[in-house]
Design an enzyme around this catalytic site. Structure first.
Site, short mmCIF file in Angstrom:
data_model
loop_
_atom_site.label_atom_id
_atom_site.label_comp_id
_atom_site.label_asym_id
_atom_site.label_seq_id
_atom_site.Cartn_x
_atom_site.Cartn_y
_atom_site.Cartn_z
N LYS A 1 -12.67 5.18 -10.20
CA LYS A 1 -13.74 4.24 -9.90
C LYS A 1 -13.55 2.91 -10.62
O LYS A 1 -14.02 1.87 -10.15
CB LYS A 1 -15.09 4.83 -10.31
CG LYS A 1 -15.42 6.20 -9.73
CD LYS A 1 -15.75 6.14 -8.25
CE LYS A 1 -16.44 7.39 -7.71
NZ LYS A 1 -15.66 8.63 -7.79
C1 LIG Z 1 -15.52 9.61 -6.85
C2 LIG Z 1 -14.42 10.56 -7.07
C3 LIG Z 1 -13.79 11.20 -6.01
C4 LIG Z 1 -14.24 11.03 -4.58
O1 LIG Z 1 -13.97 9.74 -4.09
P1 LIG Z 1 -14.69 9.22 -2.75
O2 LIG Z 1 -14.34 7.78 -2.65
O3 LIG Z 1 -16.15 9.44 -2.98
O4 LIG Z 1 -14.17 10.04 -1.63
C5 LIG Z 1 -12.73 12.04 -6.29
N1 LIG Z 1 -12.32 12.26 -7.56
C6 LIG Z 1 -12.91 11.67 -8.61
C7 LIG Z 1 -12.43 11.97 -9.98
C8 LIG Z 1 -13.97 10.79 -8.41
O5 LIG Z 1 -14.55 10.20 -9.46
#
Ligand SMILES: *Cc1c(COP(=O)(O)O)cnc(C)c1O
Length: 498
Positions: free
Chosen positions: A113
């Protein structure tokens, strides 16, 4: 380039307006009205460019109302070596000749993120100025764990903004929770909510589209904005790392010009994998998208038969950031593959709302199944995958990445397609140390900090600084709200009461 909504293509907004609004008033998601292509000359530049240069390039293609100087300076700040522990930001680690792990967790919160949420505050601040907005942007975030901390870290003390983060009580890991409750900054608020992630996300969406609450917030001098992956300002920076990963593979000779690659992504809200779809539309040669889910496998079924059916049991798993039954960003894919047909999207989304399910037309399904492969992996197999990757390659992966590796292996076995695959590694293994340790067969009954140290001692890997430091900080936010209380909580937050 202009932006319209997946539910109303008569809109014509600049990217700055789309970023400020987050979600369209009609409930739709903002999308570009065309997708820019990478030219041959640009490819020559990108192959030897740095991560920051590649990111500024991709941003510039989509955010045409921002100047080159603006975007260069944002990238320098967001992707600096103060924030990321490697100048490559998103380095590629070859697990073997075919499987390239795109490490997206080198930022300040150790999850992917950061790639977008280090950038979004710069985009949003500048967008507020561009649109003449004087009110404070109140960022409301529903999080299944990682978004919350990454957004807090990105927005803390950013002028003209304040941020409130809500996470499902008992739906995030101890370390994730502590990362959020210890957040510093004068413009931040954190609370847990009774319910699961979808409950929290739906409650947030309701607040966003409630005219009365918006009006009251405005009287308090605030305009709502979102940092969730539905915001276009989140989507664009994510496209950059797929472009970067591809050119890294090309530069290192792992693939040759013209070779197609596959991309495999552990998926929740569908934001990350959707960014790869945009990269393909820009001209990155991607053959298949391997969409990996945990036991919340609504997408696996969707890619099998074109029916999206959220009416099923919700599972709390050891890959909690993927515990999602409504993958919001899928709406963008359906929109684009329907030929940007807003009426079709409105029809599907109201069916989803009313009946809990919709089925795409056979034309759309044909396109979807040519591009996407869906697979899922339960908690036990997730742990087995961590263990086998560690023993075979001496390389640690977290639970989310393990879901992807498991589904990737199955894809190769089923199809025989062993094209070089870029697999998104979305979190540092330390962030989910409890599960990783139990995967390695180590009995654990300690709390957070001890876990990190044990994992470090067992594997020789260093605990990332952003994680070791949270145990020295005091917990500032120990609030819990019910869903019904959320509108009131949000209003108190906008008038500075909390
Ligand atoms: C948010 C997240 C995901 C999922 O990503 P999306 O964009 O919601 O599909 C997968 N792995 C981790 C560690 C995340 O923080």
């Amino acid at each position: 380039m202009k932006y319209f909504s997946t539910r109303d293509t008569s809109l014509k907004l600049d990217s700055a307006q789309a970023i400020v609004r987050g979600l369209s008033k009609d409930g739709g998601l903002f999308c570009p009205d065309g997708i820019p292509k990478i030219t041959d000359d640009e490819k020559k530049f990108l192959i030897s460019a740095t991560y920051r240069e590649r990111a500024a390039f991709v941003l510039g293609k989509f955010l045409t109302d921002f100047s080159e100087e603006e975007l260069n300076s944002f990238c320098e700040k967001a992707y600096s070596t103060e924030k990321f522990d490697t100048p490559a930001c998103a380095p590629v680690h070859m697990l073997d000749e075919k499987l390239a792990i795109l490490e997206l967790w080198h930022g300040p919160t150790c999850a992917f993120k950061d790639m977008a949420l280090q950038m979004l505050p710069y985009l949003l601040s500048a967008s507020l100025k561009k649109t003449g907005e004087k009110r404070c942007a109140a960022i409301l975030v529903a999080t299944s764990g990682d978004t919350g901390k990454a957004a807090l870290e990105g927005f803390a003390d950013v002028e003209g903004t304040k941020i409130a983060v809500f996470y499902p009580k008992d739906g995030v890991s101890k370390i994730q929770e502590r990362q959020m409750t210890t957040q510093s900054g004068n413009n931040v608020y954190v609370s847990s909510v009774v319910g699961n992630f979808d409950d929290v996300q739906s409650a947030m969406k309701k607040i966003f589209s409630d005219e009365e609450i918006r009006g009251k917030a405005s009287e308090n001098g605030c305009i709502f904005s979102s940092a969730n992956s539905i915001n276009w300002g989140r989507a664009v920076p994510q496209i950059a790392y797929y472009v970067s990963g591809y050119f890294d593979l090309l530069a290192s000779g792992k693939i040759s010009e013209g070779d197609e690659i596959n991309v495999c992504v552990p998926t929740g809200n569908f934001g990350n994998i959707l960014a790869a779809f945009y990269a393909r539309e820009m001209g990155i040669p991607i053959k298949k998208f391997i969409c990996a889910s945990n036991s919340n496998n609504v997408l696996t079924d969707f890619f099998r038969d074109g029916k999206y059916d959220k009416r099923r049991e919700f599972h709390v798993t050891n890959s909690p950031a993927m515990d999602i039954l409504i993958s919001s960003n899928l709406e963008r894919l359906v929109f684009h593959l329907s030929g940007n047909d807003d009426k079709t999207v409105v029809k599907y989304m109201s069916k989803l709302n009313e009946d809990g399910a919709y089925t795409v037309s056979s034309e759309i399904f044909e396109k979807i199944s040519a591009l996407f492969y869906g697979g899922c992996c339960n908690g036990e197999d997730t742990l087995k995958t961590i263990s086998s990757v560690y023993s075979e390659h001496n390389y640690l992966i977290d639970t989310h990445t393990a879901v992807a590796v498991n589904v990737y292996n199955r894809y190769v076995k089923e199809t025989g397609d062993d094209s070089v695959t870029l697999l998104a590694s979305t979190a540092s293994p330390f962030k989910f140390a409890d599960s990783v340790l139990s995967a390695l067969g180590i009995d654990i009954n300690q709390g957070g900090e001890e876990l990190l140290n044990i994992l470090s001692k067992t594997t020789g890997a260093k605990v990332p600084l952003p994680l070791s430091s949270i145990f020295e900080k005091e917990e500032r936010f120990l609030n819990t709200a019910t869903r019904e209380e959320l509108p009131q909580t949000v209003l108190k937050f906008t008038n500075g009461e909390i």
